[in-house]
Design a protein around this motif. Sequence first.
Motif, PDB file in Angstrom:
ATOM      1  N   VAL A 126      -3.880   0.683   5.771  1.00 16.16           N
ATOM      2  CA  VAL A 126      -4.723   0.147   6.835  1.00 16.16           C
ATOM      3  C   VAL A 126      -4.112   0.399   8.210  1.00 16.16           C
ATOM      4  N   ARG A 127      -2.819   0.081   8.383  1.00 18.03           N
ATOM      5  CA  ARG A 127      -2.197   0.294   9.689  1.00 18.03           C
ATOM      6  C   ARG A 127      -2.238   1.754  10.089  1.00 18.03           C
ATOM      7  N   MET A 128      -1.983   2.641   9.141  1.00 15.69           N
ATOM      8  CA  MET A 128      -1.994   4.075   9.417  1.00 15.69           C
ATOM      9  C   MET A 128      -3.377   4.518   9.882  1.00 15.69           C
ATOM     10  N   MET A 129      -4.416   3.999   9.212  1.00 14.64           N
ATOM     11  CA  MET A 129      -5.774   4.364   9.580  1.00 14.64           C
ATOM     12  C   MET A 129      -6.093   3.862  10.989  1.00 14.64           C
ATOM     13  N   LEU A 130      -5.692   2.640  11.306  1.00 18.44           N
ATOM     14  CA  LEU A 130      -6.039   2.039  12.590  1.00 18.44           C
ATOM     15  C   LEU A 130      -5.241   2.623  13.752  1.00 18.44           C
ATOM     16  N   GLU A 131      -3.997   3.006  13.515  1.00 17.08           N
ATOM     17  CA  GLU A 131      -3.136   3.410  14.629  1.00 17.08           C
ATOM     18  C   GLU A 131      -2.904   4.906  14.761  1.00 17.08           C
ATOM     19  N   VAL A 250       8.552 -16.072   4.246  1.00 13.71           N
ATOM     20  CA  VAL A 250       7.492 -17.088   4.192  1.00 13.71           C
ATOM     21  C   VAL A 250       6.137 -16.482   3.838  1.00 13.71           C
ATOM     22  N   VAL A 251       5.968 -15.174   4.118  1.00 13.45           N
ATOM     23  CA  VAL A 251       4.722 -14.482   3.776  1.00 13.45           C
ATOM     24  C   VAL A 251       5.067 -13.089   3.281  1.00 13.45           C
ATOM     25  N   GLU A 252       4.483 -12.709   2.137  1.00 10.38           N
ATOM     26  CA  GLU A 252       4.564 -11.331   1.646  1.00 10.38           C
ATOM     27  C   GLU A 252       3.197 -10.683   1.796  1.00 10.38           C
ATOM     28  N   THR A 253       3.183  -9.446   2.280  1.00 10.22           N
ATOM     29  CA  THR A 253       1.909  -8.741   2.455  1.00 10.22           C
ATOM     30  C   THR A 253       1.976  -7.400   1.742  1.00 10.22           C
ATOM     31  N   ASP A 254       0.818  -6.741   1.644  1.00  8.39           N
ATOM     32  CA  ASP A 254       0.803  -5.431   1.003  1.00  8.39           C
ATOM     33  C   ASP A 254       0.557  -4.298   1.993  1.00  8.39           C
ATOM     34  N   ASN A 255       0.441  -4.614   3.295  1.00 14.10           N
ATOM     35  CA  ASN A 255       0.403  -3.541   4.288  1.00 14.10           C
ATOM     36  C   ASN A 255       0.788  -4.097   5.659  1.00 14.10           C
ATOM     37  N   SER A 256       1.220  -3.204   6.539  1.00 19.40           N
ATOM     38  CA  SER A 256       1.775  -3.603   7.829  1.00 19.40           C
ATOM     39  C   SER A 256       0.729  -4.198   8.767  1.00 19.40           C
ATOM     40  N   ALA A 257      -0.531  -3.790   8.634  1.00 22.52           N
ATOM     41  CA  ALA A 257      -1.577  -4.348   9.485  1.00 22.52           C
ATOM     42  C   ALA A 257      -1.724  -5.843   9.235  1.00 22.52           C
ATOM     43  N   VAL A 258      -1.640  -6.260   7.988  1.00 18.95           N
ATOM     44  CA  VAL A 258      -1.724  -7.684   7.650  1.00 18.95           C
ATOM     45  C   VAL A 258      -0.478  -8.407   8.152  1.00 18.95           C
ATOM     46  N   ALA A 273       7.242  -0.735   9.176  1.00 20.07           N
ATOM     47  CA  ALA A 273       7.491   0.647   9.579  1.00 20.07           C
ATOM     48  C   ALA A 273       6.276   1.084  10.374  1.00 20.07           C
ATOM     49  N   GLY A 274       6.494   1.502  11.627  1.00 20.26           N
ATOM     50  CA  GLY A 274       5.353   1.860  12.457  1.00 20.26           C
ATOM     51  C   GLY A 274       5.776   2.441  13.781  1.00 20.26           C
ATOM     52  N   HIS A 275       4.850   2.365  14.761  1.00 19.13           N
ATOM     53  CA  HIS A 275       5.106   2.848  16.110  1.00 19.13           C
ATOM     54  C   HIS A 275       5.278   1.664  17.050  1.00 19.13           C
ATOM     55  N   PRO A 276       6.302   1.676  17.899  1.00 20.44           N
ATOM     56  CA  PRO A 276       6.521   0.539  18.800  1.00 20.44           C
ATOM     57  C   PRO A 276       5.397   0.338  19.811  1.00 20.44           C
TER      58      PRO A 276
END
Length: 321
Positions: A126-131, A250-258, A273-276
């Motif tokens: 999701v993050r890859m698609m959005l960014e 405290v929270v586990e997610t399955d993608n960086s966007a979440v 892992a992403g772009h600043p």
Amino acid sequence: MSIIHSGIPNNSRVNSLSISKHISIESLTFQQISTFCHVYEHGGYAGAAEALGMAGPTIWEHVKTLERLYQTKLFDRAGRNIVPTSNGNELYEMLRPLLTGVASTFDRMAERNDRLDTELRIVTGVRMMLEELAAPLRRFQQAYPKAKIRIRNADNVIAQQWILEDQVDLALMIEPPRQARDTKIHYESLYPLEYLVALPSRHRLSRQTKVHLVDLIEEPLIIGSSHSIGRRQIEQAYFRLGISEPLNVVVETDNSAVTLACVRAGLGVGMIAGHPRGHLTTSIKTRSIADEVGHVRVVAAYRKGRLLTDALLTLIDRIRA
């Protein structure tokens, strides 16, 4: 006395071997290769027969013909099932890319003759698609205005499974570690990402120009699940640095966007892992932890042996650029 000339080949034997090899190659058919690969993948004759729409005895005969041609046993009986021998495993690794390559020639030729309805089936995060993918996809669409693009979301494990099941043509994902790669998939490097700490805008650490992993020991963390690539690399970094305190997850997610959405909601500090300067972090402060955790790369993954169409090659080039 007999004299053996070890450096001079026996021409009659060499010719005999060449003729024998030639006969084996001429006797080998594409259908036999396809049958063998389906038996291997379905774990038996019945599953392969159903998938191929062929009679069981025909499937069995194709496998036996291959065993005669290669002069080796390809499967062993294990109760009511069959399992590949070590030679069967090796032959599958060699033949499956050939089967994939031949199958993909039909799309290549159809594209050359302008008979291919271009449809690209992609799986990504999701993050890859959005960014990162919006601009490359727009440029691709300008080059192929009639193309249809189907985009699905999945993690690395599911994405690789879909490639092998021919549910997608291309996976765009974080490069898996060597032990998590599939030998039947080709991974092509595209571009790097760095590991970041994502902080609520008024967090105390946001005033620091540099954040270290030791600074996060007592922080409530929002992080990928235990099987994710990022989680493993972060835990390995803590181990290398000699930090023994357990992560306060405290929270586990399955993608960086979440993960970023949770940070924005004030649930804790995120690690991704992403772009600043990605637009998902506009209301969040990010600090690089690449010095301690490292970098990762995004890869394009597709079935090994596949001959990509010009459309797929163009899309990969647009994303890499």
